[in-house]
Design a protein around this motif. Structure first.
Motif, PDB file in Angstrom:
ATOM      1  N   LEU A 138      42.127  19.996 -55.024  1.00 41.83           N
ATOM      2  CA  LEU A 138      41.062  19.023 -55.309  1.00 41.83           C
ATOM      3  C   LEU A 138      40.441  18.522 -54.008  1.00 41.83           C
ATOM      4  O   LEU A 138      39.221  18.343 -53.915  1.00 41.83           O
ATOM      5  CB  LEU A 138      41.605  17.844 -56.123  1.00 41.83           C
ATOM      6  CG  LEU A 138      41.888  18.114 -57.597  1.00 41.83           C
ATOM      7  CD1 LEU A 138      42.513  16.884 -58.251  1.00 41.83           C
ATOM      8  CD2 LEU A 138      40.621  18.515 -58.352  1.00 41.83           C
ATOM      9  N   GLU A 139      41.281  18.337 -52.989  1.00 42.23           N
ATOM     10  CA  GLU A 139      40.763  17.898 -51.690  1.00 42.23           C
ATOM     11  C   GLU A 139      39.935  18.995 -51.031  1.00 42.23           C
ATOM     12  O   GLU A 139      38.863  18.739 -50.472  1.00 42.23           O
ATOM     13  CB  GLU A 139      41.923  17.506 -50.765  1.00 42.23           C
ATOM     14  CG  GLU A 139      42.546  16.172 -51.132  1.00 42.23           C
ATOM     15  CD  GLU A 139      43.809  15.883 -50.320  1.00 42.23           C
ATOM     16  OE1 GLU A 139      43.936  16.397 -49.194  1.00 42.23           O
ATOM     17  OE2 GLU A 139      44.666  15.146 -50.843  1.00 42.23           O
ATOM     18  N   ILE A 140      40.452  20.215 -51.091  1.00 43.93           N
ATOM     19  CA  ILE A 140      39.730  21.345 -50.484  1.00 43.93           C
ATOM     20  C   ILE A 140      38.368  21.514 -51.167  1.00 43.93           C
ATOM     21  O   ILE A 140      37.334  21.700 -50.512  1.00 43.93           O
ATOM     22  CB  ILE A 140      40.553  22.655 -50.622  1.00 43.93           C
ATOM     23  CG1 ILE A 140      41.844  22.556 -49.798  1.00 43.93           C
ATOM     24  CG2 ILE A 140      39.720  23.869 -50.229  1.00 43.93           C
ATOM     25  CD1 ILE A 140      42.837  23.685 -50.079  1.00 43.93           C
ATOM     26  N   GLU A 141      38.363  21.412 -52.491  1.00 44.01           N
ATOM     27  CA  GLU A 141      37.114  21.616 -53.236  1.00 44.01           C
ATOM     28  C   GLU A 141      36.109  20.512 -52.941  1.00 44.01           C
ATOM     29  O   GLU A 141      34.903  20.771 -52.806  1.00 44.01           O
ATOM     30  CB  GLU A 141      37.406  21.685 -54.737  1.00 44.01           C
ATOM     31  CG  GLU A 141      36.295  22.354 -55.551  1.00 44.01           C
ATOM     32  CD  GLU A 141      35.189  21.412 -56.017  1.00 44.01           C
ATOM     33  OE1 GLU A 141      34.140  21.907 -56.453  1.00 44.01           O
ATOM     34  OE2 GLU A 141      35.349  20.172 -55.920  1.00 44.01           O
ATOM     35  N   ALA A 142      36.591  19.274 -52.853  1.00 43.66           N
ATOM     36  CA  ALA A 142      35.683  18.146 -52.575  1.00 43.66           C
ATOM     37  C   ALA A 142      34.980  18.356 -51.236  1.00 43.66           C
ATOM     38  O   ALA A 142      33.769  18.122 -51.101  1.00 43.66           O
ATOM     39  CB  ALA A 142      36.476  16.840 -52.565  1.00 43.66           C
ATOM     40  N   GLU A 143      35.746  18.831 -50.262  1.00 43.94           N
ATOM     41  CA  GLU A 143      35.184  19.094 -48.938  1.00 43.94           C
ATOM     42  C   GLU A 143      34.177  20.242 -48.997  1.00 43.94           C
ATOM     43  O   GLU A 143      33.100  20.173 -48.408  1.00 43.94           O
ATOM     44  CB  GLU A 143      36.337  19.468 -48.001  1.00 43.94           C
ATOM     45  CG  GLU A 143      36.134  19.121 -46.570  1.00 43.94           C
ATOM     46  CD  GLU A 143      37.413  19.426 -45.784  1.00 43.94           C
ATOM     47  OE1 GLU A 143      37.943  18.489 -45.187  1.00 43.94           O
ATOM     48  OE2 GLU A 143      37.882  20.583 -45.793  1.00 43.94           O
ATOM     49  N   ALA A 144      34.527  21.295 -49.745  1.00 42.93           N
ATOM     50  CA  ALA A 144      33.674  22.495 -49.819  1.00 42.93           C
ATOM     51  C   ALA A 144      32.341  22.189 -50.496  1.00 42.93           C
ATOM     52  O   ALA A 144      31.279  22.578 -50.010  1.00 42.93           O
ATOM     53  CB  ALA A 144      34.404  23.618 -50.558  1.00 42.93           C
ATOM     54  N   ILE A 145      32.378  21.475 -51.608  1.00 47.94           N
ATOM     55  CA  ILE A 145      31.125  21.228 -52.342  1.00 47.94           C
ATOM     56  C   ILE A 145      30.251  20.239 -51.579  1.00 47.94           C
ATOM     57  O   ILE A 145      29.028  20.382 -51.538  1.00 47.94           O
ATOM     58  CB  ILE A 145      31.404  20.766 -53.810  1.00 47.94           C
ATOM     59  CG1 ILE A 145      30.146  20.892 -54.670  1.00 47.94           C
ATOM     60  CG2 ILE A 145      31.960  19.355 -53.889  1.00 47.94           C
ATOM     61  CD1 ILE A 145      29.784  22.268 -55.095  1.00 47.94           C
ATOM     62  N   SER A 146      30.872  19.259 -50.942  1.00 44.59           N
ATOM     63  CA  SER A 146      30.091  18.252 -50.196  1.00 44.59           C
ATOM     64  C   SER A 146      29.409  18.857 -48.982  1.00 44.59           C
ATOM     65  O   SER A 146      28.400  18.332 -48.504  1.00 44.59           O
ATOM     66  CB  SER A 146      31.002  17.112 -49.719  1.00 44.59           C
ATOM     67  OG  SER A 146      31.732  16.585 -50.783  1.00 44.59           O
ATOM     68  N   ALA A 147      29.960  19.949 -48.458  1.00 44.92           N
ATOM     69  CA  ALA A 147      29.425  20.559 -47.242  1.00 44.92           C
ATOM     70  C   ALA A 147      28.266  21.513 -47.524  1.00 44.92           C
ATOM     71  O   ALA A 147      27.639  22.015 -46.589  1.00 44.92           O
ATOM     72  CB  ALA A 147      30.542  21.314 -46.516  1.00 44.92           C
ATOM     73  N   GLN A 148      27.975  21.795 -48.802  1.00 46.74           N
ATOM     74  CA  GLN A 148      26.942  22.780 -49.114  1.00 46.74           C
ATOM     75  C   GLN A 148      25.544  22.223 -48.868  1.00 46.74           C
ATOM     76  O   GLN A 148      25.319  21.011 -48.997  1.00 46.74           O
ATOM     77  CB  GLN A 148      27.055  23.223 -50.590  1.00 46.74           C
ATOM     78  CG  GLN A 148      28.373  23.909 -50.925  1.00 46.74           C
ATOM     79  CD  GLN A 148      28.676  25.081 -50.009  1.00 46.74           C
ATOM     80  OE1 GLN A 148      27.851  25.982 -49.860  1.00 46.74           O
ATOM     81  NE2 GLN A 148      29.838  25.057 -49.386  1.00 46.74           N
ATOM     82  N   ALA A 149      24.618  23.136 -48.561  1.00 45.10           N
ATOM     83  CA  ALA A 149      23.220  22.743 -48.346  1.00 45.10           C
ATOM     84  C   ALA A 149      22.561  22.427 -49.694  1.00 45.10           C
ATOM     85  O   ALA A 149      23.014  22.879 -50.739  1.00 45.10           O
ATOM     86  CB  ALA A 149      22.477  23.882 -47.658  1.00 45.10           C
ATOM     87  N   LEU A 150      21.494  21.645 -49.635  1.00 46.60           N
ATOM     88  CA  LEU A 150      20.667  21.380 -50.817  1.00 46.60           C
ATOM     89  C   LEU A 150      20.000  22.668 -51.270  1.00 46.60           C
ATOM     90  O   LEU A 150      19.794  23.568 -50.458  1.00 46.60           O
ATOM     91  CB  LEU A 150      19.539  20.413 -50.440  1.00 46.60           C
ATOM     92  CG  LEU A 150      19.763  18.907 -50.456  1.00 46.60           C
ATOM     93  CD1 LEU A 150      18.527  18.242 -49.857  1.00 46.60           C
ATOM     94  CD2 LEU A 150      19.997  18.406 -51.869  1.00 46.60           C
ATOM     95  N   GLY A 151      19.626  22.753 -52.539  1.00 50.19           N
ATOM     96  CA  GLY A 151      18.848  23.913 -52.964  1.00 50.19           C
ATOM     97  C   GLY A 151      19.038  24.250 -54.423  1.00 50.19           C
ATOM     98  O   GLY A 151      19.894  23.677 -55.092  1.00 50.19           O
ATOM     99  N   PRO A 152      18.224  25.208 -54.928  1.00 47.16           N
ATOM    100  CA  PRO A 152      18.277  25.567 -56.339  1.00 47.16           C
ATOM    101  C   PRO A 152      19.428  26.535 -56.635  1.00 47.16           C
ATOM    102  O   PRO A 152      19.215  27.702 -56.977  1.00 47.16           O
ATOM    103  CB  PRO A 152      16.902  26.224 -56.577  1.00 47.16           C
ATOM    104  CG  PRO A 152      16.551  26.818 -55.256  1.00 47.16           C
ATOM    105  CD  PRO A 152      17.157  25.925 -54.209  1.00 47.16           C
ATOM    106  N   ARG A 153      20.636  26.057 -56.480  1.00 44.86           N
ATOM    107  CA  ARG A 153      21.817  26.881 -56.741  1.00 44.86           C
ATOM    108  C   ARG A 153      22.841  26.049 -57.509  1.00 44.86           C
ATOM    109  O   ARG A 153      22.923  24.829 -57.346  1.00 44.86           O
ATOM    110  CB  ARG A 153      22.439  27.368 -55.420  1.00 44.86           C
ATOM    111  CG  ARG A 153      21.544  28.305 -54.615  1.00 44.86           C
ATOM    112  CD  ARG A 153      22.211  28.767 -53.319  1.00 44.86           C
ATOM    113  NE  ARG A 153      22.781  27.678 -52.559  1.00 44.86           N
ATOM    114  CZ  ARG A 153      22.088  26.819 -51.818  1.00 44.86           C
ATOM    115  NH1 ARG A 153      20.782  26.934 -51.710  1.00 44.86           N
ATOM    116  NH2 ARG A 153      22.711  25.858 -51.152  1.00 44.86           N
TER     117      ARG A 153
END
Ligand code: FE2
Ligand code: FE2
Length: 197
Positions: free
Chosen positions: A175-190
């Motif tokens: 859950l911690e790894i995922e929170a970090e991964a999703i928060s680090a993503q760029a904005l965009g239509p994905r």
């Protein structure tokens, strides 16, 4: 970590691009279920193998159905599936899988699959609320329910091979790894983009 609802507005700013990314993810989800098919855990009897193969076959069938639905909406907008696709979110998650470590690797693959399903479910719910037309709203409503079921199915499969406490500890780490991964993503239509500019 929860996605702020404003994310859906950015994602829907380019619907064909969002549908294209989404179609690729459905294809990858079907392939993922099929790739896990023969890896039922050594712990447990033949009934565990039957539960395992049946659940994964059902998930692969659902994901292929989702793919068909997304492709139809893409085509209705005059678009076709692009050839290439990158998913930096999933790539980042997979870097934390204990690769080459037998049952530990398998446990991680199942927990990552459950997390991606849960995140997708959350995002479909946000997209359903923000979608500009009835076809998209119907798609996202259907998929939110389906991916929620898949998330639970992958967790059930993880429990087939491991004792409860070991799974719970690893799940907390993921859950911690995922929170970090999703928060680090760029904005965009994905489907798995971030929300920070
Ligand atoms: Fe799906
Ligand atoms: Fe799914």
């Amino acid at each position: 970590v929860a996605t702020p609802p404003v994310w859906a507005e950015t994602a829907l700013a380019d619907v064909p691009a969002l549908l294209d990314d989404h179609a690729h993810l459905e294809k990858k989800a079907a392939l993922n279920a099929l790739s896990l098919m023969h890896r039922w855990p050594t712990r447990g009897a033949a009934s565990a193998a039957r539960t395992w193969t049946r659940k994964l076959a059902a998930i692969a069938r659902d994901e292929t159905d989702h793919l068909g639905r997304v492709l139809r909406l893409l085509e209705r907008r005059g678009e076709t599936l692009s050839r290439g696709h990158k998913n930096p979110y999933a790539a980042r998650l997979h870097r934390h899988v204990r690769a080459g470590r037998g049952q530990d690797e398998l446990q991680d693959l199942l927990l990552v699959s459950a997390l991606i399903e849960a995140r997708s479910c959350e995002r479909f719910t946000l997209l359903e609320d923000a979608a500009p037309d009835a076809d998209l709203r119907a798609l996202y409503k259907l998929l939110a329910a389906s991916e929620r079921g898949h998330g639970h199915a992958f967790l059930d499969l993880a429990h087939l091979g491991h004792e409860g406490d070991a799974i719970d500890d690893r799940w907390a780490t993921w859950l911690e790894i995922e929170a970090e991964a999703i928060s680090a993503q760029a904005l965009g239509p994905r489907m798995h983009s971030g929300w920070r500019a």
